[in-house]
Enzyme design. Structure first.
Site: not given
Length: 422
Positions: A126-130, A132, A146, A242
């Protein structure tokens, strides 16, 4: 005045006028020739002169070239170029998306992804994008998908950035984008699957494994090669913005690859204030004070990753305080060395890598090394290690040969002694 005198004057005047006309004609012809010769020269230089761009890094095997005219066009600061992706996204079709996302990048339907991820149940991160998901693609290969979270306004912009960059950036130390999906209101990116996960999880996760010093040295070199390609091999150069251990992924063979280009910028836009972005603990202090993110800001973040590999201390756990204390003495790094490495590594190599890390973290961006210089410094540590291993192998080989000869001689002497006894 006589008639002959008038004729003389008239002849002289005509000669002068003719001479002037001839001189004027010669001048105009000469000027025209020089002008067109200069134009031809410029055209020829533009058509043949190229800037050689080397695909840097351990896996580099291809030389690229970009014409001077095209490189100038690409890096120009015109406002329409800055907003080109935004206008393209709003006004162009999915088919044009496919053509611009780069050769080899496949377009998948929503049903394809739904089936490959077992109806989006096989989540791996799980990331800031959404979220996985792990996916078994129609070709049989394993991939990571993703999915842009529906409530992520920033994520859509990052989605566009990743596709626009990774569609044209290819290197063995960058995570490869193999496909995408824009269907049924969903935006998804399909990457090669990195079975060993992120460097962050390997160092700090619940299932953290004991990375050997040799593995850590290879990982830091892989990361350096990936950044070197972005900074010095891509046209135009790319600033990641980043870099952190969570964005360093490792494949089945433990090769490290730089991932997550959602915040990345081409150098053409460097210096424009677009608000502070990045991850707490990894952000360059100079970027905070000036709002200008440069390649040297990436170098700063990489310096922190170097010390993460040495100490297994996360930047959120006051890593910089430990690093500053260690910098007070030549052997200060020994005190904060990861306990899993104590007694299992060459301390001189550790100190050498720490010295590189300290240079990357210099307060003044101008005094930080370029990524090319960092790569060469890390390579020297590795080459020194390999040279020592070769020397040891040679000594061990010679010693084995001596022992073998002694053994043969002892057998021969025993045989002679046996014959004399008979």
């Amino acid at each position: 005045m006589s008639y002959n005198a008038y004729l003389v004057i008239l002849g002289i005047s005509a000669s002068l006028a003719l001479g002037f006309l001839i001189a004027l004609l010669v001048f105009l012809v000469t000027r025209w020739y020089k002008k067109h010769a200069h134009l031809r020269k410029c055209v020829n230089e533009r058509s043949v002169a190229t800037l050689p761009i080397r695909s840097n890094g351990l896996g580099a095997s291809t030389d690229f070239s970009a014409s001077i005219s095209s490189s100038i066009t690409t890096q120009g600061p015109e406002h329409p170029q800055k907003n080109s992706w935004h206008s393209w996204w709003n006004h162009h079709s999915k088919e044009q998306f496919a053509s611009l996302s780069g050769s080899g990048t496949l377009k998948y339907s929503y049903k394809d992804i739904q089936k490959a991820t077992q109806n989006f149940t096989n989540i791996v991160g799980q990331g800031s994008f959404g979220p996985v998901y792990k996916a078994i693609m129609p070709t049989g290969g394993i991939a990571a998908v993703k999915v842009l979270a529906s409530n992520s306004s920033q994520g859509e912009k990052e989605f566009q950035t990743e596709v626009s960059l990774l569609g044209r950036l290819h290197h063995r130390n960058l995570v490869n984008l193999v496909g995408y999906c824009v269907d049924k209101g969903q935006h998804m990116l399909v990457y090669e699957y990195m079975s060993n996960g992120s460097l962050e999880n390997l160092l700090y996760g619940e299932e953290a494994r004991a990375l050997s010093w040799e593995e850590r040295l290879e990982i830091v070199l892989d990361i350096s090669h990936g950044i070197e390609y972005l900074h010095e091999g891509a046209v135009p150069p790319v600033i990641h913005r980043d870099l952190k251990s969570a964005n360093i992924l490792l494949d089945y063979s433990m090769r490290a690859k730089v991932a997550d280009f959602g915040l990345s910028k081409e150098e053409a836009f460097d210096g424009r204030n677009s608000g502070l972005k990045g991850t707490y603990g990894y952000i360059d202090p100079a970027y905070i004070s000036t709002s200008k993110f440069t390649m040297k800001s990436d170098i700063y973040s990489f310096g922190l990753i170097i010390f993460e590999l040495i100490t297994a201390i996360h930047p959120r756990q006051n890593l910089m305080e430990y690093v500053n204390l260690a910098a007070m003495s030549s052997d200060g790094i020994d005190e904060i060395l990861d306990k899993k490495l104590v007694g299992k590594c060459n301390i001189m190599e550790v100190r050498g890598l720490a010295k590189i890390g300290h240079k990357c973290l210099h307060k003044s961006p101008r005094k930080r090394p370029s990524i090319g210089e960092v790569t060469q410094a890390i390579l020297k540590i590795k080459q020194s290690r390999l040279a020592k291993q070769d020397t040891m192998s040679s000594v061990e080989g010679d010693f084995s040969q001596v022992l073998s000869r002694i053994g043969i001689q002892q057998v021969e002497l025993a045989r002679l002694a046996s014959m004399e006894g008979d």
